[in-house]
Motif scaffolding. Sequence first.
Motif, PDB file in Angstrom:
ATOM      1  N   ASP A 181       0.801  -1.142  -0.096  1.00 43.30           N
ATOM      2  CA  ASP A 181      -0.093   0.015  -0.095  1.00 43.30           C
ATOM      3  C   ASP A 181       1.019   1.182   0.053  1.00 43.30           C
ATOM      4  N   LEU A 182       0.335   2.440  -0.521  1.00 39.72           N
ATOM      5  CA  LEU A 182       1.008   3.563  -0.799  1.00 39.72           C
ATOM      6  C   LEU A 182       0.118   4.732  -0.092  1.00 39.72           C
ATOM      7  N   SER A 183       0.714   5.735   0.554  1.00 35.68           N
ATOM      8  CA  SER A 183      -0.212   6.902   0.780  1.00 35.68           C
ATOM      9  C   SER A 183      -0.520   7.733  -0.292  1.00 35.68           C
ATOM     10  N   SER A 184      -1.741   8.097  -0.309  1.00 38.15           N
ATOM     11  CA  SER A 184      -2.148   9.249  -1.446  1.00 38.15           C
ATOM     12  C   SER A 184      -1.349  10.447  -1.732  1.00 38.15           C
ATOM     13  N   GLU A 185      -1.000  10.784  -0.484  1.00 36.43           N
ATOM     14  CA  GLU A 185      -0.318  12.292  -0.295  1.00 36.43           C
ATOM     15  C   GLU A 185       1.149  11.996  -0.262  1.00 36.43           C
ATOM     16  N   VAL A 186       1.573  13.209  -1.027  1.00 33.83           N
ATOM     17  CA  VAL A 186       3.275  13.124  -0.959  1.00 33.83           C
ATOM     18  C   VAL A 186       3.692  13.917   0.282  1.00 33.83           C
ATOM     19  N   CYS A 187       4.531  13.586   1.082  1.00 35.00           N
ATOM     20  CA  CYS A 187       5.133  14.287   2.224  1.00 35.00           C
ATOM     21  C   CYS A 187       5.787  15.572   1.880  1.00 35.00           C
ATOM     22  N   GLN A 188       5.448  16.540   2.609  1.00 31.33           N
ATOM     23  CA  GLN A 188       6.260  18.090   2.418  1.00 31.33           C
ATOM     24  C   GLN A 188       6.902  18.320   3.862  1.00 31.33           C
ATOM     25  N   ASP A 189       6.807  19.489   4.122  1.00 32.25           N
ATOM     26  CA  ASP A 189       7.493  19.914   5.271  1.00 32.25           C
ATOM     27  C   ASP A 189       6.421  19.338   6.679  1.00 32.25           C
ATOM     28  N   ILE A 190       7.282  18.807   7.429  1.00 32.90           N
ATOM     29  CA  ILE A 190       6.575  18.243   8.686  1.00 32.90           C
ATOM     30  C   ILE A 190       6.868  19.107   9.815  1.00 32.90           C
ATOM     31  N   ILE A 191       5.755  19.740  10.569  1.00 28.32           N
ATOM     32  CA  ILE A 191       5.855  20.435  11.713  1.00 28.32           C
ATOM     33  C   ILE A 191       4.724  20.004  12.487  1.00 28.32           C
ATOM     34  N   HIS A 192       5.274  19.439  13.624  1.00 26.98           N
ATOM     35  CA  HIS A 192       4.076  19.079  14.830  1.00 26.98           C
ATOM     36  C   HIS A 192       3.914  20.452  15.719  1.00 26.98           C
ATOM     37  N   PRO A 193       2.896  21.087  15.408  1.00 28.12           N
ATOM     38  CA  PRO A 193       2.603  22.313  16.329  1.00 28.12           C
ATOM     39  C   PRO A 193       2.870  22.155  17.725  1.00 28.12           C
ATOM     40  N   GLU A 194       2.295  21.379  18.473  1.00 23.55           N
ATOM     41  CA  GLU A 194       2.482  21.197  20.032  1.00 23.55           C
ATOM     42  C   GLU A 194       3.999  20.773  20.315  1.00 23.55           C
ATOM     43  N   SER A 195       4.344  19.933  19.588  1.00 26.13           N
ATOM     44  CA  SER A 195       5.597  19.402  19.968  1.00 26.13           C
ATOM     45  C   SER A 195       6.674  20.440  19.850  1.00 26.13           C
ATOM     46  N   LYS A 196       6.737  21.243  18.649  1.00 28.72           N
ATOM     47  CA  LYS A 196       7.358  22.733  18.469  1.00 28.72           C
ATOM     48  C   LYS A 196       7.451  23.465  19.467  1.00 28.72           C
ATOM     49  N   VAL A 197       6.146  23.672  19.928  1.00 29.97           N
ATOM     50  CA  VAL A 197       6.180  24.680  20.990  1.00 29.97           C
ATOM     51  C   VAL A 197       6.685  24.350  22.426  1.00 29.97           C
ATOM     52  N   LEU A 198       6.349  22.914  22.598  1.00 29.57           N
ATOM     53  CA  LEU A 198       7.158  22.401  23.868  1.00 29.57           C
ATOM     54  C   LEU A 198       8.791  22.498  23.860  1.00 29.57           C
ATOM     55  N   PHE A 199       9.268  22.185  22.549  1.00 28.10           N
ATOM     56  CA  PHE A 199      10.743  21.855  22.291  1.00 28.10           C
ATOM     57  C   PHE A 199      11.418  23.245  22.535  1.00 28.10           C
ATOM     58  N   ASP A 200      10.801  24.156  22.010  1.00 29.23           N
ATOM     59  CA  ASP A 200      11.384  25.471  21.910  1.00 29.23           C
ATOM     60  C   ASP A 200      11.315  26.188  23.598  1.00 29.23           C
ATOM     61  N   SER A 201      10.077  25.849  24.353  1.00 26.07           N
ATOM     62  CA  SER A 201      10.124  26.435  25.708  1.00 26.07           C
ATOM     63  C   SER A 201      11.084  25.412  26.662  1.00 26.07           C
ATOM     64  N   LEU A 202      11.217  24.272  26.388  1.00 24.11           N
ATOM     65  CA  LEU A 202      12.058  23.389  27.252  1.00 24.11           C
ATOM     66  C   LEU A 202      13.666  23.938  26.836  1.00 24.11           C
ATOM     67  N   LYS A 203      13.670  24.544  25.737  1.00 26.89           N
ATOM     68  CA  LYS A 203      15.013  24.644  25.167  1.00 26.89           C
ATOM     69  C   LYS A 203      15.605  26.237  26.076  1.00 26.89           C
ATOM     70  N   LYS A 204      14.489  27.092  26.092  1.00 24.24           N
ATOM     71  CA  LYS A 204      14.862  28.062  26.939  1.00 24.24           C
ATOM     72  C   LYS A 204      14.932  27.824  28.539  1.00 24.24           C
ATOM     73  N   VAL A 205      14.267  27.039  28.786  1.00 22.07           N
ATOM     74  CA  VAL A 205      14.316  26.660  30.367  1.00 22.07           C
ATOM     75  C   VAL A 205      15.632  25.946  30.504  1.00 22.07           C
ATOM     76  N   SER A 206      16.159  25.115  29.851  1.00 17.80           N
ATOM     77  CA  SER A 206      17.590  24.376  30.035  1.00 17.80           C
ATOM     78  C   SER A 206      18.403  25.555  30.002  1.00 17.80           C
ATOM     79  N   LEU A 207      18.489  26.391  28.926  1.00 23.43           N
ATOM     80  CA  LEU A 207      19.543  27.277  28.827  1.00 23.43           C
ATOM     81  C   LEU A 207      19.602  28.308  29.997  1.00 23.43           C
ATOM     82  N   ASN A 208      18.292  28.516  30.384  1.00 18.21           N
ATOM     83  CA  ASN A 208      18.455  29.446  31.815  1.00 18.21           C
ATOM     84  C   ASN A 208      18.859  28.828  33.052  1.00 18.21           C
ATOM     85  N   SER A 209      18.957  27.463  32.906  1.00 19.75           N
ATOM     86  CA  SER A 209      19.308  26.610  34.203  1.00 19.75           C
ATOM     87  C   SER A 209      20.826  26.923  34.421  1.00 19.75           C
ATOM     88  N   PRO A 210      21.105  27.318  35.855  1.00 16.33           N
ATOM     89  CA  PRO A 210      22.812  27.141  35.976  1.00 16.33           C
ATOM     90  C   PRO A 210      23.345  26.122  35.495  1.00 16.33           C
TER      91      PRO A 210
END
Length: 692
Positions: free
Chosen positions: A419-448
Amino acid sequence: MSSIAVSLSANPAYQYQKLTEPDAIRLILLQPSDDLQSPLECELISTTLSYCQNDLLDHYTALSYVWGDPSLRATMKVAGRALSITASLDTALRHLRDSSRTRRIWADAICINQNDFEERNQQVRQMASVYTVAQHTVIWIGEGTAETNELFKTLRLLNSQRLLGRSVEDSQRSCVSREVVLSASQTILARQWFKRVWVLQELVRSRDPWVQCGTFLVKWQDLKSHITATALNIGEEKVQVLDDMARLHAEHQLGSFRDLSDHESKDPRIVAGKLLTLLTSRRALGVQDPRDMLFAHVGLLGNARIDNSLLRLIEVDYGKEESLVFFEIARFLTEAFQDYRILSLLEYRHMTSLSHLPSWVPDWTATSPSKFETLSSALKLEDTTSATYFPPNPRCLNFWMPQSRTLACGGWSVARIRDLSSEVCQDIIHPESKVLFDSLKKVSLNSPKHHCKVKDLFQLLGTGFRESYENWQHLLSDIGTPDPASIFKTIEGQLETFEEPFDPQSFLKTSKLFESTADISQAEHTLRDGIQSTCDYLTEELLPQKQITLFGGSQSIKRGAFNLEPQSLLAHFTVQGFGKEAKSVFRYRRLATLEDGTPALVPTFTEAGDVVAILMRHSIPLILRPIEVQDSSLEGDIRAQIGKSGYRFMERKKIEHFKVIGECFVEGLMYGEAYKRYKADLTRQPRVLALH
């Protein structure tokens, strides 16, 4: 040998005289005129490169230009006879013509008899030397504009100031505005000269290149430095071509690119590596003859002393048809590398105009869609395929059929696409995951201590896999990947028994939370490994460096590049969703399932029923399409080749015939795993796969 005048023909049209010396060339004696519109007149003389090399008085200038539209013609007089040239060359020569002195010029369209294939082959083979021996090279980029004229006048003034030992900073600021520099730079980089394949060899081999735009002439290095200084305003992509060309020219002048050492010149892999780099970096640039994609780069390979049977495959020969030239490039690269890395470039083939090429042969004239990445590049497999994933000196079985342009090789048919998917993949962004990733990145950088809590990392990991699995199901629901939610639920219970560790990153890498002692399916085992790899990826990305105290101050310890190599396709899908990775293995591909439900990522043009195959000495599976072959003698020819090569155990193997669609990602078969598995299975001897 002294220069001798070429005798004239009695015909109105100019007739070339044969060149007799091994290194013979012709030079144009361009007659002077102070009128740009007056007819072009010249004489042609024959001489030799060796004579010009030792001549301290009469030097010549080599011309680098764009041929332009071949249908737009002009006529010039050569020894009083008519010679048809392109309008582009006519314009260039008019601007190069001196007002009072005869100029000695080499220009390919005039100095080479284009209708004599034997001469054309010989002259193109020594073209690199023509530019090396020339005292100067003039790069003609076309007529000037008000902005380019102002920029070139400024560069000449600055060069004069420099020669006098004066500071040029104040002069530079007062001579030309930043807006003019930006406009002129954009105009220059848009000229066709920068998109023509031959010009790289012409520039790199030139000892003293100059750029002429209209009536103004400046040194290449001065123009390059000025344009590079405005790169941020022009755009890095547009300046990259200029930078790459300038780098190769500088390396050649230093000798590192021009001359291979005695040891390197005897290693075909070094020569093949240079050729492949040139072909891939400059593919789809402008050529009127597709064969020039090879011929224009051979002169940059240095003085290779490899086996003549290999060198003949990349020899300049305009008597060969296009498909044979491209076939022999692919054969040269395959035999020199002793692997199939060229197959990583095949997805370009589906956008090519050279439909007569074999499906396994890369088309160097084809363009790729925006942001397209080969699997080898996206998975960081390029240039290390053989050394990393294969045992020393495994057999690489190649049997060549030049007449039919067929490559027969050893390998295994693994499974078929269900079987094959009918859609061709393009840019993949998962909004909730990206927001969490960016937020945790800031937290870790601000940690001593640049730390974040295990529960926060685990929440990000779980969110990423949940979003990925939901999108996965949307693209192709009937796929044999377990739901990661059940795995995360089990791990949540385990985490409750642990206290927050001092170093959560080390804890997550060593605690084996993602392993299972229960009897689980291979699909779940692959998924758990993928979750662990993704967890390791996140700890590296969220904590790129740690702090230590050194000599009373805080210092950073930088880590090396992290290699993400999970067999789980869902893990790669999840990592892309965080929005951090610029390269995407999914873009312009489809999700698919094999007959047993195993997930795969396949080229856009894959169809149900296509075969997943493994070639010996290639770490990435291929999608092949079975075909029927009408030529009854071909199998006999292949078996004869096998017998001559000494592989008697292959002579009676079934020969399967295929078209190559492209590489694919199949769970459990990546990073050389498939090759190791089938190599160890003595019940599955390799078959002969004939690629057409």
